[in-house]
Design an enzyme around this catalytic site. Sequence first.
Site, short mmCIF file in Angstrom:
data_model
loop_
_atom_site.label_atom_id
_atom_site.label_comp_id
_atom_site.label_asym_id
_atom_site.label_seq_id
_atom_site.Cartn_x
_atom_site.Cartn_y
_atom_site.Cartn_z
N GLY A 163 5.04 -4.76 -9.37
CA GLY A 163 4.21 -5.42 -8.36
C GLY A 163 3.04 -4.57 -7.92
O GLY A 163 2.63 -3.62 -8.60
N CYS A 164 2.53 -4.89 -6.73
CA CYS A 164 1.22 -4.40 -6.31
C CYS A 164 1.15 -2.92 -5.89
O CYS A 164 0.06 -2.40 -5.70
CB CYS A 164 0.69 -5.27 -5.17
N PHE A 165 2.29 -2.25 -5.74
CA PHE A 165 2.21 -0.82 -5.38
C PHE A 165 2.08 0.07 -6.61
O PHE A 165 1.82 1.27 -6.51
CB PHE A 165 3.42 -0.38 -4.54
N ALA A 166 2.23 -0.52 -7.80
CA ALA A 166 2.45 0.28 -9.01
C ALA A 166 1.25 1.08 -9.48
O ALA A 166 1.40 2.01 -10.27
CB ALA A 166 2.98 -0.61 -10.13
N PHE A 212 0.48 -0.88 -2.04
CA PHE A 212 1.41 -1.64 -1.19
C PHE A 212 2.02 -2.76 -2.02
O PHE A 212 1.31 -3.47 -2.72
CB PHE A 212 0.68 -2.31 -0.01
#
Length: 388
Positions: free
Chosen positions: A163-166, A372
Site C-alpha cells: 500500500g501507500c507507505f511502501a 502513510f
Amino acid sequence: MVSVEEIRKAQRAEGPATVMAIGTATPPNCVDQSTYPDYYFRITNSDHMNELKEKFKRMCDKSMIKKRYMYLNEEILKENPSVCAYMEPSLDARQDMVVVEVPKLGKEAATKAIKEWGQPKSKITHLIFCTTSGVDMPGADYQLTKLLGLRPSVKRYMMYQQGCFAGGTVLRLAKDLAENNTGARVLVVCSEITAVTFRGPSDTHLDSLVGQALFGDGAAAVIVGSDPLPAEKPLFELVWTAQTILPDSEGAIDGHLREVGLTFHLLKDVPGLISKNIQKALVEAFQPLGIDDYNSIFWIAHPGGPAILDQVEAKLGLKPEKMEATRHVLSEYGNMSSACVLFILDQMRKKSIENGLGTTGEGLEWGVLFGFGPGLTVETVVLRSVTV
C-alpha cells in the site's frame, strides 16, 4: 586465514547509502480530472445515479488533482465489463492485465534510472520490486530481471500488497542492503496500476468512491548505493529510517484481495490520525540532529489526499511552499501509492537544480520523507541533500 570479524567488517560499506539516480514512467492514457466524473459514470453504466454522480464530482473537484494516468482506457474497459461493475467476480481479468503491465511499466522507469546512473546494469547487485497491483509467482521482480537483462544472480526482494507507505519501506530496505554489503548497487522499483482497484460506484460504499477519485498509475525507480565512485553522482543521502504503527488506528486504512479485485476501506479520520502523530515521528527523527524547526527542512510526504497535507501543514505551522513538490505530484499524477514519494524526490531535485537553489533539497541540508498507508503505518526517512 581470516576471522569472522574481519569478514563482517569487509562486508560493510564505509559511508551512508545514497540515491544515485531516479527514473519515472506513466502509461500513455491521460485522464482529465474535470471531465473524469462524466466519463466514469458513463463507462460503468451508472449515469442514472445522478445524486452519486454529483457527489463524485465534488470529490474530484476537492481532490486538488488536475490529471492522472491510467492503463485502463475505454477500449480495455469495454472488453472487460466485469471490471466496470461494483462487485462482480473479475480477479482473473484484472490479474491478466497487471501481471504483464506492472513489470512493463517498471522497466520503463528502471531504464531511465539506469541511464542517468551511467553504469553498466551488470553492476546491479540487488533488486527491490514493490507493487500493490496483483500477485504472481515467479513475481514481478523475476519478470523485470528478464525484461532488463539483469544478471541471473541478482538478489531479488519482492514486496506485494504493502500500500501507500511502501515508498518509504523500499528506501529503508535499500539503505540496509547498501550499507551492509560493500559495493552493493540496489535497483528499487515501485510500479502501480489501478486495474486491481477500479470498479463502478455504489451509494452504500462511499470510501470506494474516494479511491476512484484519487488513484492513478505510475512507476518510479531509484539506484541506491554507498561509497559512490567518481563517475557516480549522489542526489540524496539516506541517513535514518523508521517504521511505526500509529496508536488507535486499527482499520483506518485496509485493503482486501477478493474475487472482485482489491477492495479499499478508509475511515474518515485518517488525516486526523496522521496529523496527531506527526510531531512525535519528527521529534524522534530530528532531535538527535538538533532540529526542531520543521520549516528549516525540505518535505516529501505521501500525498494520500489533500486533507492529509492540509492537516499536517496546520498542525506543524508549515509554510505553504514546504509541500510544493508534494502537491505538484498529487496535482499532475494523483495518488500512485508506493511510487508517489519517489516521483516527489525526482520533482524536488529537478526544481532545486532548475532554480539554482544550491542543494538537491531546495537549498536546505536536511529533509524528511513520509509514507502513510494501511495499518495505519508510517514510514519516516531522514534525507540529507547534496550540494549542486
